[in-house]
Design a protein around this motif. Structure first.
Motif, PDB file in Angstrom:
ATOM      1  N   THR A 122     -28.828 -17.892  10.249  1.00  0.00           N
ATOM      2  CA  THR A 122     -28.017 -16.976   9.432  1.00  0.00           C
ATOM      3  C   THR A 122     -28.872 -16.282   8.387  1.00  0.00           C
ATOM      4  N   ASN A 123     -28.795 -14.931   8.345  1.00  0.00           N
ATOM      5  CA  ASN A 123     -29.518 -14.117   7.376  1.00  0.00           C
ATOM      6  C   ASN A 123     -28.650 -12.898   7.071  1.00  0.00           C
ATOM      7  N   THR A 124     -27.886 -13.004   5.995  1.00  0.00           N
ATOM      8  CA  THR A 124     -26.936 -11.939   5.672  1.00  0.00           C
ATOM      9  C   THR A 124     -27.648 -10.638   5.327  1.00  0.00           C
ATOM     10  N   LEU A 125     -28.840 -10.731   4.742  1.00  0.00           N
ATOM     11  CA  LEU A 125     -29.566  -9.507   4.408  1.00  0.00           C
ATOM     12  C   LEU A 125     -29.963  -8.744   5.662  1.00  0.00           C
ATOM     13  N   ALA A 126     -30.315  -9.491   6.727  1.00  0.00           N
ATOM     14  CA  ALA A 126     -30.674  -8.844   7.989  1.00  0.00           C
ATOM     15  C   ALA A 126     -29.456  -8.579   8.856  1.00  0.00           C
ATOM     16  N   GLY A 127     -28.256  -8.977   8.388  1.00  0.00           N
ATOM     17  CA  GLY A 127     -27.033  -8.737   9.148  1.00  0.00           C
ATOM     18  C   GLY A 127     -26.790  -9.751  10.240  1.00  0.00           C
ATOM     19  N   ILE A 128     -27.375 -10.986  10.136  1.00  0.00           N
ATOM     20  CA  ILE A 128     -27.196 -12.032  11.154  1.00  0.00           C
ATOM     21  C   ILE A 128     -26.265 -13.087  10.573  1.00  0.00           C
ATOM     22  N   ILE A 129     -25.120 -13.329  11.273  1.00  0.00           N
ATOM     23  CA  ILE A 129     -24.137 -14.332  10.828  1.00  0.00           C
ATOM     24  C   ILE A 129     -23.833 -15.234  12.012  1.00  0.00           C
ATOM     25  N   ILE A 130     -24.059 -16.557  11.830  1.00  0.00           N
ATOM     26  CA  ILE A 130     -23.771 -17.552  12.867  1.00  0.00           C
ATOM     27  C   ILE A 130     -22.629 -18.419  12.360  1.00  0.00           C
ATOM     28  N   SER A 131     -21.553 -18.497  13.140  1.00  0.00           N
ATOM     29  CA  SER A 131     -20.382 -19.286  12.770  1.00  0.00           C
ATOM     30  C   SER A 131     -19.935 -20.081  13.980  1.00  0.00           C
ATOM     31  N   ASN A 132     -20.210 -21.413  13.945  1.00  0.00           N
ATOM     32  CA  ASN A 132     -19.817 -22.325  15.023  1.00  0.00           C
ATOM     33  C   ASN A 132     -20.368 -21.837  16.350  1.00  0.00           C
ATOM     34  N   GLN A 133     -19.537 -21.310  17.234  1.00  0.00           N
ATOM     35  CA  GLN A 133     -19.995 -20.876  18.546  1.00  0.00           C
ATOM     36  C   GLN A 133     -20.031 -19.355  18.661  1.00  0.00           C
ATOM     37  N   SER A 134     -20.183 -18.641  17.527  1.00  0.00           N
ATOM     38  CA  SER A 134     -20.189 -17.178  17.531  1.00  0.00           C
ATOM     39  C   SER A 134     -21.413 -16.674  16.790  1.00  0.00           C
ATOM     40  N   LEU A 135     -21.928 -15.506  17.252  1.00  0.00           N
ATOM     41  CA  LEU A 135     -23.038 -14.814  16.624  1.00  0.00           C
ATOM     42  C   LEU A 135     -22.621 -13.379  16.371  1.00  0.00           C
ATOM     43  N   VAL A 136     -22.792 -12.928  15.109  1.00  0.00           N
ATOM     44  CA  VAL A 136     -22.415 -11.570  14.726  1.00  0.00           C
ATOM     45  C   VAL A 136     -23.668 -10.861  14.225  1.00  0.00           C
ATOM     46  N   LEU A 137     -23.913  -9.645  14.734  1.00  0.00           N
ATOM     47  CA  LEU A 137     -25.003  -8.786  14.282  1.00  0.00           C
ATOM     48  C   LEU A 137     -24.385  -7.551  13.653  1.00  0.00           C
ATOM     49  N   GLN A 138     -24.521  -7.403  12.325  1.00  0.00           N
ATOM     50  CA  GLN A 138     -23.944  -6.284  11.608  1.00  0.00           C
ATOM     51  C   GLN A 138     -24.924  -5.117  11.578  1.00  0.00           C
ATOM     52  N   LYS A 139     -24.388  -3.920  11.898  1.00  0.00           N
ATOM     53  CA  LYS A 139     -25.185  -2.701  11.908  1.00  0.00           C
ATOM     54  C   LYS A 139     -26.517  -2.943  12.614  1.00  0.00           C
ATOM     55  N   VAL A 140     -26.409  -3.238  13.870  1.00  0.00           N
ATOM     56  CA  VAL A 140     -27.557  -3.657  14.651  1.00  0.00           C
ATOM     57  C   VAL A 140     -28.628  -2.562  14.683  1.00  0.00           C
ATOM     58  N   GLN A 141     -29.878  -2.989  14.592  1.00  0.00           N
ATOM     59  CA  GLN A 141     -31.023  -2.097  14.635  1.00  0.00           C
ATOM     60  C   GLN A 141     -31.721  -2.231  15.995  1.00  0.00           C
ATOM     61  N   ARG A 142     -32.604  -1.237  16.265  1.00  0.00           N
ATOM     62  CA  ARG A 142     -33.304  -1.274  17.555  1.00  0.00           C
ATOM     63  C   ARG A 142     -34.250  -2.461  17.663  1.00  0.00           C
ATOM     64  N   SER A 143     -34.569  -3.119  16.530  1.00  0.00           N
ATOM     65  CA  SER A 143     -35.425  -4.311  16.589  1.00  0.00           C
ATOM     66  C   SER A 143     -34.734  -5.462  17.296  1.00  0.00           C
ATOM     67  N   PHE A 144     -33.376  -5.391  17.434  1.00  0.00           N
ATOM     68  CA  PHE A 144     -32.636  -6.435  18.144  1.00  0.00           C
ATOM     69  C   PHE A 144     -32.430  -6.079  19.613  1.00  0.00           C
ATOM     70  N   ARG A 145     -33.143  -5.101  20.092  1.00  0.00           N
ATOM     71  CA  ARG A 145     -33.088  -4.773  21.510  1.00  0.00           C
ATOM     72  C   ARG A 145     -33.868  -5.838  22.271  1.00  0.00           C
ATOM     73  N   GLY A 146     -33.184  -6.600  23.129  1.00  0.00           N
ATOM     74  CA  GLY A 146     -33.847  -7.660  23.874  1.00  0.00           C
ATOM     75  C   GLY A 146     -32.866  -8.674  24.414  1.00  0.00           C
TER      76      GLY A 146
END
Length: 851
Positions: free
Chosen positions: A398-422
């Motif tokens: 979890t890294n809220t500054l980078a927009g990564i939120i992990i909650s139990n069995q879910s992963l949320v990417l906020q305002k995803v950037q091209r660096s998360f292409r993969g």
């Protein structure tokens, strides 16, 4: 002596070895009669003693007679009445046959019977008659023991048992009978197990049979291979007669163990369980059971000590969880002997994980700046204790500054950037292992950007076209390119270029100094426009910079390797050149051109000093060279000629270096010595000049030539006392040149001096007041910058004559006292002629002259 001792030893152990039981001692001198009881075993041997020793020293046995029972005739005779007892004649009766022998060496002597028969039992009398003393008799009673027969072992049915008997089953009863016939006296019959007595109750049956009946109520495991022995004995002399049997048993299994014990099994994974059964004899049969169904995929192997093992190989399923698994072992020869071990199956499996993109999301429609979320579905037994997320194989947290939120069995990417292409995956862990989900490739569409690692500086000459490549990274890759030139003096969008999807090549040619600057390249797609353009610097092409940090990596007899660091290439492609020269001949040995600054030169002459020139070159010219010194290693050489009696000397590189160091040290030392001495002599000259100025011209020297003669006697280096100044002068002024010539010849004769030019000798005397040399000679003197002083001709010393005479005139030389070191002259013409004027140590006042 040894023979005598041997028979003494036999006399002691013989009765024991022959089974004799001595009841009473033999007769002696005080008691001429003795009665002895002996016991012998049938078939053995016996020694009947008889003392034949004389009561006095001067007497000996004359006649020895053996009698049995009441017989009047002797059964054995030894007659020594006509000779020595050791050489007496011996004879035996018919009843003894050849079984009797009378031993007189032993003390006491004895009559040996071998073998003993049953009829030999009775009373024996030994009579000894002496030449002087009275007769002595020895009475011996001999009893004969008859051993019993061999025991016979029978079962309840009367069957004879021998060796290994059985096998009997563990827990059964056993009855065995032992019978013995014969023996005098009648024997006792007993049962033994090892050294323990089992039963000594025997009965006498009809005839001469003795019987012992042994009953074992229950056979135990320790009765396996037990040895039961029946013994019959009627004396304590011989070994009892015996017979033995060994009990063979069938044993029940004792223990069954499944290993590993209660191991959790993994579903759909082949596993092996081992069941080991112990204690069964012969090896029992092992069977596997799952609930009420026997399992077939097994293999058995025998182990030591009657153990056996069985390996079950099977693949459990989730449905097998909770079922009873058992292993059963049974000795098929013993009914009801089965034993078993088992437990309920615990079938486990690693997590089964599935990754899904959140509902309402499509992989093909995700753009930079959208929100993306994933769901991780898990099925596991036991339940997972951890869920982790991975992006391109790296764990996410979890890294809220980078927009990564992990909650139990879910992963949320906020305002995803091209660096998360993969590729994204999730995984779950339990005590059975790690379960990894399927991969989802998140394809994020983004606007173009400049691809890193491109060439950004281009060197080009005026009026020369150059191709500039611009490569972008974009999704989608349908890109529209834009080019622009920008500098402090000029801005232009009229650039010729070509496009190949995400690659564009512009052709640019500078026409003036204002055309040098920056080329800008950017692109657009359906996502957006490129934020920052790609910048390429257009600079005038120039010479490349020199190489630097050049290092000699390797050198052998014919190979060298050099590596340098590259400098600036001048804006265009450069190459690198190495030139190898021989130092001695300045010949070019190699010329190598390379795209890299690493050079390898081979096939060079060994032991050669080299000079390396390294430089970079491009289309505009070449850089300044880097000059290095190197050399190839020298091969070992023979310094002496081949031949008989001649040694072979090989100078190796280390020895050559050592010799060079020594030579350099010697040269430095010599230079220092010469420098110090020259400095000392210059100091002496300066002192001489100062002292000469204080003297008056024409003052005569008081030192006589006799003193120089004394110097000749002091050492081999002193000049001989032969002065040309002693020549008388009787001529006129016209004869000056002749006088000078004479003196010059004398100088050349005595000192082996030869001038290449005109020679002149000078004779001086204060009473003449002037030089006797001619004007031409004086001109020659002045041309050589000689200083004139007045002196008398008779006062010229050898030190004066030691001055160089190559075309010089010496005039008005004042007489002086030569120091000892001045007189030590090395008469070597070559060295003398090659010396410079500054090295002759000739002072301007003409007072000093050394070589």
């Amino acid at each position: 002596m040894v023979f005598f001792m041997y028979f003494c030893f036999l006399s002691i152990i013989w009765p024991i070895a022959s089974g004799v039981w001595l009841k009473q001692g033999p007769a002696n001198k005080e008691k001429p009669f003795a009665s002895i009881l002996y016991t012998a075993v049938l078939g053995g041997k016996v020694a009947l003693p008889c003392d034949i020793s004389s009561p006095s020293v001067d007497d000996s046995a004359a006649l020895i007679l053996w009698y049995k029972d009441d017989s009047a005739q002797p059964i054995y005779t030894l007659d020594a009445r006509r000779g020595n007892v050791d050489q007496a004649h011996q004879s035996s009766g018919s009843q003894l046959e050849n079984r009797a022998y009378f031993n007189m060496i032993n003390r006491p002597a004895f009559l040996q019977l071998d073998p003993v028969k049953e009829e030999d039992a009775g009373e024996y009398r030994c009579r000894v008659d002496f030449h002087k003393a009275r007769t002595v008799n020895t009475v011996i009673t001999l009893k004969i023991i008859v051993p019993p027969g061999e025991p016979i072992i029978l079962d309840e049915q009367g069957q004879k048992l021998e060796g290994l008997v059985g096998p009997y089953n563990e827990g059964d009863s056993l009855v065995i009978i032992c019978q013995v016939s014969g023996g005098k006296p009648r024997p006792s019959v007993t049962w033994w197990r090892d050294y323990a007595l089992l039963d000594d109750s025997y009965t006498f049956e009809l005839g001469d049979v003795v019987q012992n009946r042994l009953k074992l109520d229950r056979l135990h495991r320790h009765d396996l291979l037990a040895v039961l022995t029946c013994q019959a004995s009627n004396n304590n002399i011989t070994v009892p007669a015996s017979n033995a049997i060994t009990i063979d048993l069938n044993l029940k299994p004792v223990k069954v163990v499944i290993t590993p014990f209660q191991k959790p099994l993994v579903a759909d994974k082949e596993t092996e369980l081992t069941c080991e059964a112990k204690g069964s004899r012969p090896a029992g049969k092992i069977t596997w059971w799952k609930a009420s169904k026997q399992m077939q995929n097994t293999r058995e192997s025998a182990l030591h000590n009657g153990a056996i093992s069985s390996i079950l190989t099977f693949t459990p399923s989730v449905d097998d969880n909770g079922k009873y698994l058992s292993c059963r072992a049974e000795n098929m020869l013993i009914p009801g002997s089965a034993v078993e071990d088992g437990w309920k199956l615990d079938v486990q499996y690693p997590p089964q994980v599935t990754l899904q993109l959140g509902t309402n999301l499509k992989v093909t429609n995700i753009q930079e700046g959208n929100d993306v979320y994933f769901e991780c579905n898990v099925r596991a037994n036991p339940w997972i204790y951890e869920i982790s997320w991975q992006f391109e194989g790296q764990d996410l947290s979890t890294n809220t500054l980078a927009g990564i939120i992990i909650s139990n069995q879910s992963l949320v990417l906020q305002k995803v950037q091209r660096s998360f292409r993969g590729r994204f995956t999730c995984s779950g862990s339990n005590n059975q292992g790690l379960g990894i989900s399927n991969e989802i490739f998140l394809k994020i569409k983004y606007a173009p950007f400049c691809k890193p690692g491109q060439k950004i500086t281009y060197g080009v000459a005026k009026h020369e076209p150059i191709d500039v490549s611009c490569e972008l990274d974009s999704d989608p890759d349908d890109v529209t390119f834009h080019w622009r030139f920008n500098s402090s003096y000029k801005r232009s969008d009229k650039i010729m270029y070509s496009v190949d999807r995400t690659l564009s090549r512009a052709t640019y040619s500078p026409e003036s100094d204002e055309d040098y600057g920056k080329l800008l390249c950017w692109g657009t797609n359906n996502i957006g426009i490129q934020r920052e353009p790609c910048v390429f610097n257009i600079v005038p092409a120039g010479h490349p910079d020199p190489l630097y940090n050049c290092t000699l990596l390797n050198q052998t007899e014919e190979l060298i390797s050099v590596h340098c660091l590259e400098g600036y290439d001048g804006g265009i492609m450069q190459r690198f050149v190495l030139e190898v020269y021989a130092v001695n001949s300045n010949a070019l040995l190699a010329n190598i051109s390379s795209k890299t600054s690493l050079f390898l030169v081979d096939e060079l002459p060994s032991g050669t000093a080299l000079r390396l020139h390294l430089y970079a070159t491009n289309a505009q010219g070449r850089s300044y060279p880097v000059i290095m010194s190197a050399s190839t290693l020298r091969l070992a050489e023979k310094l002496t000629r081949k031949g008989s009696g001649q040694a072979m000397i090989i100078i190796r590189p280390f020895l050559a270096i050592l010799i060079a160091i020594v030579v350099v040290l010697v040269i430095v030392t010599l230079v220092l010595v010469i420098f110090i001495r020259s400095k000392r002599k210059r100091r002496t000259k300066e002192q001489g000049r100062s002292s000469s100025g204080a003297e008056k011209p024409g003052a005569p020297l008081k030192k006589d030539m006799d003193d120089i003669t004394e110097l000749d006697d002091k050492g081999p280096d002193i000049i001989p006392a032969k002065s040309p100044s002693r020549l008388p002068y009787t001529g006129s002024l016209d004869e000056k040149d002749q006088r000078c010539l004479q003196l010059n010849n004398v100088v050349k004769t005595n000192y082996n001096l030869h001038s290449p030019g005109r020679d002149c000798a000078v004779a001086m005397g204060s009473h003449y007041g002037s030089s006797i040399c001619s004007a031409s000679c004086l001109e020659d003197l002045s041309s050589h910058r000689m200083v004139s002083v007045t002196a008398q001709p008779e006062d010229i010393t050898y030190a004066d004559l030691s001055l160089p005479s190559s075309g010089h005139c010496f005039t008005n030389v004042r007489r002086h006292d030569p120091p000892t070191e001045y007189a030590k002259i090395d008469f070597k013409r070559k060295d003398y002629e090659n010396q410079k004027e500054s090295e002759t140590s000739v002072g301007k006042n003409g007072r000093e002259s050394t070589v």
